[in-house]
Design a protein around this motif. Structure first.
Motif, PDB file in Angstrom:
ATOM      1  N   LYS A 158      26.898   1.316  -6.819  1.00  0.00           N
ATOM      2  CA  LYS A 158      27.176   2.138  -8.014  1.00  0.00           C
ATOM      3  C   LYS A 158      26.061   3.158  -8.216  1.00  0.00           C
ATOM      4  O   LYS A 158      25.321   3.101  -9.212  1.00  0.00           O
ATOM      5  N   PRO A 159      25.955   4.111  -7.303  1.00  0.00           N
ATOM      6  CA  PRO A 159      24.827   5.057  -7.405  1.00  0.00           C
ATOM      7  C   PRO A 159      24.887   5.930  -8.645  1.00  0.00           C
ATOM      8  O   PRO A 159      23.876   6.485  -9.058  1.00  0.00           O
ATOM      9  N   THR A 160      26.059   6.003  -9.281  1.00  0.00           N
ATOM     10  CA  THR A 160      26.179   6.895 -10.438  1.00  0.00           C
ATOM     11  C   THR A 160      25.132   6.582 -11.513  1.00  0.00           C
ATOM     12  O   THR A 160      24.595   7.491 -12.142  1.00  0.00           O
ATOM     13  N   VAL A 161      24.797   5.300 -11.680  1.00  0.00           N
ATOM     14  CA  VAL A 161      23.810   4.942 -12.712  1.00  0.00           C
ATOM     15  C   VAL A 161      22.381   5.282 -12.284  1.00  0.00           C
ATOM     16  O   VAL A 161      21.457   5.247 -13.095  1.00  0.00           O
ATOM     17  N   LEU A 162      22.208   5.598 -11.000  1.00  0.00           N
ATOM     18  CA  LEU A 162      20.851   5.843 -10.488  1.00  0.00           C
ATOM     19  C   LEU A 162      20.530   7.324 -10.322  1.00  0.00           C
ATOM     20  O   LEU A 162      19.367   7.694 -10.139  1.00  0.00           O
ATOM     21  N   LEU A 163      21.556   8.173 -10.364  1.00  0.00           N
ATOM     22  CA  LEU A 163      21.319   9.585 -10.051  1.00  0.00           C
ATOM     23  C   LEU A 163      20.301  10.210 -11.002  1.00  0.00           C
ATOM     24  O   LEU A 163      19.295  10.791 -10.561  1.00  0.00           O
ATOM     25  N   GLU A 164      20.539  10.073 -12.274  1.00  0.00           N
ATOM     26  CA  GLU A 164      19.652  10.719 -13.236  1.00  0.00           C
ATOM     27  C   GLU A 164      18.233  10.133 -13.181  1.00  0.00           C
ATOM     28  O   GLU A 164      17.262  10.895 -13.123  1.00  0.00           O
ATOM     29  N   PRO A 165      18.098   8.807 -13.151  1.00  0.00           N
ATOM     30  CA  PRO A 165      16.737   8.251 -13.043  1.00  0.00           C
ATOM     31  C   PRO A 165      15.980   8.753 -11.803  1.00  0.00           C
ATOM     32  O   PRO A 165      14.794   9.053 -11.879  1.00  0.00           O
ATOM     33  N   PHE A 166      16.689   8.910 -10.682  1.00  0.00           N
ATOM     34  CA  PHE A 166      15.988   9.402  -9.483  1.00  0.00           C
ATOM     35  C   PHE A 166      15.654  10.881  -9.592  1.00  0.00           C
ATOM     36  O   PHE A 166      14.619  11.318  -9.093  1.00  0.00           O
ATOM     37  N   VAL A 167      16.517  11.643 -10.241  1.00  0.00           N
ATOM     38  CA  VAL A 167      16.196  13.061 -10.445  1.00  0.00           C
ATOM     39  C   VAL A 167      14.954  13.156 -11.333  1.00  0.00           C
ATOM     40  O   VAL A 167      14.011  13.902 -11.047  1.00  0.00           O
ATOM     41  N   ARG A 222       0.835  -1.209   0.000  1.00  0.00           N
ATOM     42  CA  ARG A 222       0.000   0.000   0.000  1.00  0.00           C
ATOM     43  C   ARG A 222       0.870   1.260   0.000  1.00  0.00           C
ATOM     44  O   ARG A 222       0.629   2.190   0.749  1.00  0.00           O
ATOM     45  N   LEU A 223       1.932   1.250  -0.813  1.00  0.00           N
ATOM     46  CA  LEU A 223       2.885   2.366  -0.756  1.00  0.00           C
ATOM     47  C   LEU A 223       2.240   3.708  -1.099  1.00  0.00           C
ATOM     48  O   LEU A 223       2.627   4.734  -0.563  1.00  0.00           O
ATOM     49  N   MET A 224       1.214   3.667  -1.972  1.00  0.00           N
ATOM     50  CA  MET A 224       0.595   4.938  -2.343  1.00  0.00           C
ATOM     51  C   MET A 224      -0.211   5.504  -1.169  1.00  0.00           C
ATOM     52  O   MET A 224      -0.078   6.675  -0.825  1.00  0.00           O
ATOM     53  N   ILE A 236      16.988  -5.478  -0.715  1.00  0.00           N
ATOM     54  CA  ILE A 236      16.579  -4.746  -1.915  1.00  0.00           C
ATOM     55  C   ILE A 236      15.272  -4.031  -1.591  1.00  0.00           C
ATOM     56  O   ILE A 236      14.393  -4.610  -0.937  1.00  0.00           O
ATOM     57  N   SER A 237      15.161  -2.778  -2.019  1.00  0.00           N
ATOM     58  CA  SER A 237      13.892  -2.091  -1.759  1.00  0.00           C
ATOM     59  C   SER A 237      13.195  -1.768  -3.081  1.00  0.00           C
ATOM     60  O   SER A 237      12.639  -2.657  -3.704  1.00  0.00           O
ATOM     61  N   PHE A 238      13.240  -0.513  -3.500  1.00  0.00           N
ATOM     62  CA  PHE A 238      12.560  -0.199  -4.764  1.00  0.00           C
ATOM     63  C   PHE A 238      13.392   0.795  -5.566  1.00  0.00           C
ATOM     64  O   PHE A 238      14.367   1.363  -5.063  1.00  0.00           O
ATOM     65  N   GLY A 239      13.012   1.005  -6.815  1.00  0.00           N
ATOM     66  CA  GLY A 239      13.806   1.846  -7.716  1.00  0.00           C
ATOM     67  C   GLY A 239      13.090   3.123  -8.099  1.00  0.00           C
ATOM     68  O   GLY A 239      12.040   3.461  -7.536  1.00  0.00           O
ATOM     69  N   PRO A 240      13.649   3.825  -9.103  1.00  0.00           N
ATOM     70  CA  PRO A 240      13.093   5.109  -9.503  1.00  0.00           C
ATOM     71  C   PRO A 240      11.658   5.027 -10.026  1.00  0.00           C
ATOM     72  O   PRO A 240      10.888   5.987  -9.871  1.00  0.00           O
ATOM     73  N   GLY A 241      11.309   3.888 -10.610  1.00  0.00           N
ATOM     74  CA  GLY A 241       9.944   3.729 -11.134  1.00  0.00           C
ATOM     75  C   GLY A 241       8.903   3.920 -10.042  1.00  0.00           C
ATOM     76  O   GLY A 241       7.866   4.568 -10.238  1.00  0.00           O
ATOM     77  N   PHE A 242       9.201   3.363  -8.878  1.00  0.00           N
ATOM     78  CA  PHE A 242       8.291   3.500  -7.740  1.00  0.00           C
ATOM     79  C   PHE A 242       8.223   4.943  -7.266  1.00  0.00           C
ATOM     80  O   PHE A 242       7.153   5.480  -7.005  1.00  0.00           O
ATOM     81  N   ALA A 243       9.418   5.551  -7.155  1.00  0.00           N
ATOM     82  CA  ALA A 243       9.471   6.939  -6.670  1.00  0.00           C
ATOM     83  C   ALA A 243       8.641   7.835  -7.593  1.00  0.00           C
ATOM     84  O   ALA A 243       7.925   8.734  -7.137  1.00  0.00           O
ATOM     85  N   LYS A 244       8.711   7.563  -8.885  1.00  0.00           N
ATOM     86  CA  LYS A 244       7.975   8.370  -9.872  1.00  0.00           C
ATOM     87  C   LYS A 244       6.460   8.263  -9.662  1.00  0.00           C
ATOM     88  O   LYS A 244       5.719   9.233  -9.834  1.00  0.00           O
ATOM     89  N   VAL A 279       9.932  13.206   3.087  1.00  0.00           N
ATOM     90  CA  VAL A 279       9.683  11.759   2.998  1.00  0.00           C
ATOM     91  C   VAL A 279      11.038  11.113   2.693  1.00  0.00           C
ATOM     92  O   VAL A 279      11.723  11.529   1.755  1.00  0.00           O
ATOM     93  N   HIS A 280      11.424  10.138   3.505  1.00  0.00           N
ATOM     94  CA  HIS A 280      12.727   9.488   3.330  1.00  0.00           C
ATOM     95  C   HIS A 280      12.529   8.199   2.515  1.00  0.00           C
ATOM     96  O   HIS A 280      11.738   7.338   2.877  1.00  0.00           O
ATOM     97  N   LEU A 281      13.268   8.102   1.410  1.00  0.00           N
ATOM     98  CA  LEU A 281      13.158   6.925   0.534  1.00  0.00           C
ATOM     99  C   LEU A 281      14.465   6.137   0.587  1.00  0.00           C
ATOM    100  O   LEU A 281      15.527   6.658   0.203  1.00  0.00           O
ATOM    101  N   ASP A 282      14.405   4.913   1.077  1.00  0.00           N
ATOM    102  CA  ASP A 282      15.593   4.068   1.219  1.00  0.00           C
ATOM    103  C   ASP A 282      15.749   3.191  -0.010  1.00  0.00           C
ATOM    104  O   ASP A 282      14.905   2.329  -0.275  1.00  0.00           O
ATOM    105  N   ILE A 283      16.850   3.394  -0.724  1.00  0.00           N
ATOM    106  CA  ILE A 283      17.080   2.626  -1.951  1.00  0.00           C
ATOM    107  C   ILE A 283      18.229   1.646  -1.706  1.00  0.00           C
ATOM    108  O   ILE A 283      19.359   2.052  -1.411  1.00  0.00           O
TER     109      ILE A 283
END
Ligand code: DX5
Ligand code: ZN
Length: 239
Positions: free
Chosen positions: A69-78, A14-16, A43-51, A30-34
């Motif tokens: 390797k957060p470098t690959v995740l920065l842009e998707p999370f932004v 029921r994340l929504m 493992i938690s969730f990715g940028p798709g969920f945050a969106k 809101v704190h999002l733990d990735i």
């Protein structure tokens, strides 16, 4: 003082509606733990969920990347609507590039320090960050016990901030509840991540206000204490 409920403690089915519950609680962030299953054993969730969650609230999205390797995740999370991206100082030679990249995307920059890592590891980066996250449990899971031994790190972070006239937030994360939050506030923390400690309460707005009141009171006592202590010391020296 900032209260940041962590979605990690929410019901994932029921994340929504849990996000809406946090919105109604009037918490500041809101704190999002990735978690990537490599930097931490979970493992938690990715940028798709945050969106999907982003349109539900205007609260600041405080994204804590526990990833190798957060470098690959920065842009998707932004793109997904993150306001702050926090990376771990344990990533050593990746850090400078990561902090620069977050800043270049015009987002707030956070740096996190795990319990076994000395706080000195963060010192070279303090003038480049908006937030220093002091982990008060080993990251990976919610519901763990607060580690008292982390209190001196908070005090040190506060001293360095004053000495260099910096303004980064000092955030604590892990085992934060109505007892440990004021303890951290007295040591100098000003942003409080709490998963289980808050979300277990049916009346979340009340729990959030209570935590905010407790940390404000604790910080106020510390502030009004300081000149008194200073005066006592001065008197002792003079005498
Ligand atoms: C721990 C996470 C925390 C977690 C805290 O790995 O970084 O943000 O959600 O959970 P509690 O407040 O339950 O310790
Ligand atoms: Zn976290």
């Amino acid at each position: 003082m900032i209260i940041a409920p962590s979605l990690l403690a929410a019901d994932y089915g029921r994340l929504m509606s849990e996000t809406l519950r946090i919105k109604r609680s009037r918490a500041e962030w809101v704190h999002l733990d990735i978690m990537d299953g490599h930097f931490v054993p979970n493992i938690s969730f990715g940028p798709g969920f945050a969106k999907r969650l982003r349109p539900l609230t205007t609260q600041l999205f405080d994204v804590h990347l526990m990833c190798s390797k957060p470098t690959v995740l920065l842009e998707p999370f932004v793109k997904a609507g993150a306001d702050r991206l926090t990376v771990h100082v344990e990533l050593e030679d990746q850090i400078s590039g990561l902090l620069w990249k977050i800043r270049s995307m015009d987002k707030k920059v956070g740096l996190a320090v795990n319990p076994p890592t000395p706080i000195a590891a963060a010192k070279p980066f303090l003038d480049q960050i908006d937030l220093l996250l002091i982990m008060t449990v080993n990251p990976g899971f919610g519901g763990q016990s607060f580690m008292e031994e982390m209190i001196p790190k908070i005090q040190q972070a506060r001293e360095w901030r004053a000495e260099s006239s910096l303004s980064y937030h000092i955030e604590v994360d892990g085992g934060i509840d109505f007892d440990t939050a004021p303890e951290c506030a007295r040591a100098g923390a000003d942003a409080f991540v709490s998963g289980t400690g808050l979300l277990k309460h049916r009346n979340l707005p009340r729990a959030v206000s209570k935590m905010r009141r407790l940390v404000n009171d604790a910080a106020r006592v510390t502030d009004s204490d300081r000149p008194t202590r200073g005066r006592k010391l001065a008197a002792r020296k003079a005498g």
